[in-house]
Design an enzyme around this catalytic site. Structure first.
Site, PDB file in Angstrom:
ATOM      1  N   PRO A 121      61.871 -98.329 -69.530  1.00 62.20           N
ATOM      2  CA  PRO A 121      63.042 -98.764 -70.290  1.00 62.20           C
ATOM      3  C   PRO A 121      63.079-100.279 -70.462  1.00 62.20           C
ATOM      4  O   PRO A 121      62.632-101.034 -69.599  1.00 62.20           O
ATOM      5  CB  PRO A 121      64.223 -98.289 -69.427  1.00 62.20           C
ATOM      6  N   CYS A 122      63.624-100.728 -71.582  1.00 65.23           N
ATOM      7  CA  CYS A 122      63.771-102.155 -71.861  1.00 65.23           C
ATOM      8  C   CYS A 122      65.169-102.586 -71.421  1.00 65.23           C
ATOM      9  O   CYS A 122      66.171-102.118 -71.968  1.00 65.23           O
ATOM     10  CB  CYS A 122      63.577-102.434 -73.345  1.00 65.23           C
ATOM     11  N   GLN A 123      65.236-103.466 -70.420  1.00 64.99           N
ATOM     12  CA  GLN A 123      66.526-103.887 -69.871  1.00 64.99           C
ATOM     13  C   GLN A 123      66.509-105.393 -69.598  1.00 64.99           C
ATOM     14  O   GLN A 123      65.594-106.104 -70.012  1.00 64.99           O
ATOM     15  CB  GLN A 123      66.803-103.104 -68.573  1.00 64.99           C
TER      16      GLN A 123
END
Length: 422
Positions: free
Chosen positions: A81-83
């Site tokens: 995931p991109c966080q």
């Protein structure tokens, strides 16, 4: 080569690697968990196709250190995931670096530290290289620093699948991460020493354009776009990188021994190129439910894809005009398809709309799978926790593909890793 597939989804990395060489790449463990969902559909599709591996259906954060230690994986793969990846030093008992709560990248680092694989292949959205907006490039620099601390190098490239012959315009950044004590990594350093190269940029231009993993499988033009290049030495303290990073990260680069060199490159591919029209099913195979027989639905698409100027009022009472440019009334079959999103199964502006034989229709699940280079009907069935085999809804199948990767890109990466390893 034994593989651990994290954030496995419906098996995109595994399909790509097995298409490269099924005997060489053997996925022994996988982890897939969809938070806040009672039904673990992606896991159940994966488990239906791959009952021979140990498939773990819990959050990666709940996998114990002892469990990771039991996995003698040669390579870890996954699209994470991109966080927000900012970090801070833990005050409690001086436990070292802590990532922002809920950021799963740190569990990849934890698994790497414990397992010590030869390689990792990771994938993310290309905007990662420019995140966050107020300190562009910081998040990626943090990742580079984390791998450097563990004794790994990182090669990266933003790859648009359509630039290399695939049927979808999908830009993703791929990382090839490798341990610094591997024979081919040591050989790189020896070659630099033999050439008596002084400037770091001269070291890596040859690697990036000719000898690197991505250079071999995904050729690029031999000139740097607009002379965009940067050389940066990472701070030894990862917290300092998080707080103070001010560098630049372009779409191609390499990090070794705490220093990275990055340039802007352009694809140079001369092979066959697929289009959206190449992957659509013949009319005889398309069910009636995918056609827009309802005039109201077609009018909604016309509105969504058309230009707009709408007066709106913000929460504090400020009035402003929301503007949106128009787009083509339907998708061009002579070009690669647009990027699929997880919302593909609903009616929205980004949903693909086809116009064939004077009739409008949506993508079928099979066509969505083909845009990602999955086998036809890969997502049609799943195996539930009780062992039942049932069909998956069209909307969920579209969600899977909007969340997946183009497996042929992974196949190409796998082919080169096999050569590196041998």
């Amino acid at each position: 080569m034994k593989i651990l597939e994290l954030f496995a989804g419906v098996g995109g990395f595994r399909i790509g690697l097995e298409n490269a060489d099924k005997d060489f790449f053997q996925t022994k463990w996988s982890n897939q968990w969809e938070p806040s969902r009672k039904s673990q559909d992606a896991y159940e599709v994966y488990n239906y196709h791959f009952p021979d591996s140990e498939n773990i259906n819990i959050s990666i954060s709940d996998i114990s250190d002892e469990k990771f230690a039991s996995m003698d994986a040669d390579m870890i793969v996954g699209g994470f995931p991109c966080q927000d990846y900012s970090v801070a030093r833990s005050k409690k008992n001086e436990m070292g670096i802590e990532g922002k709560k809920g950021v799963l990248f740190w569990d990849i680092i934890r698994a790497t530290r414990i397992i010590k694989p030869k390689y990792l292949v990771l994938e993310n959205v290309d905007r990662l290289l420019k995140a966050p907006s107020k300190q562009r490039g910081r998040d990626f620099a943090i990742m580079l620093s984390a791998f450097n601390e563990l004794g790994y190098s990182v090669e990266w490239r933003v790859i648009n699948a359509a630039d290399y012959g695939r049927s979808q315009r999908r830009r993703r950044v791929f990382f090839f991460v490798y341990r610094n004590d591997l024979p081919f990594a040591i050989e790189i350093d020896k070659q630099f020493e033999e050439k008596n190269i002084i400037f770091e940029e001269e070291k890596y231009d040859d690697y990036i354009f000719e000898k690197g993993l991505f250079a071999k499988q995904f050729p690029i033009s031999k000139s740097i776009v607009k002379d965009r290049r940067a050389y940066y030495e990472l701070d030894d303290d990862i917290v300092s990188v998080s707080n103070n990073f001010t560098g630049t990260v372009w779409n191609t680069g390499i990090m070794r021994h705490g220093k990275y060199y990055t340039i802007e490159t352009k694809a140079n591919y001369e092979g066959t190129k697929l289009t959206l029209g190449d992957i659509v099913q013949p009319e005889s195979e398309v069910e009636e439910k995918y056609y827009l027989s309802d005039k109201a639905r077609l009018q909604k698409f016309e509105y969504l894809r058309g230009p707009k100027k709408i007066e709106r009022t913000s929460i504090n009472g400020h009035t402003y005009t929301f503007s949106e440019g128009g787009m083509s009334p339907y998708d061009d079959l002579s070009l690669p398809g647009r990027t699929m999103l997880t919302s593909e199964g609903s009616v929205n502006r980004s949903t693909h709309l086809l116009y064939i034989n004077k009739k409008y229709r949506l993508l079928t699940p099979i066509e969505a799978e083909r845009l990602q280079d999955f086998p036809d009907n890969w997502t049609k069935y799943k195996k539930t926790q009780t062992g039942d085999i049932i069909e998956v809804s069209d909307r969920m199948r579209m969600f899977f593909m909007g969340n997946a990767l183009v497996t042929d890109i992974v196949r190409q990466i796998g082919r080169r890793i096999k050569k590196h390893d041998k």
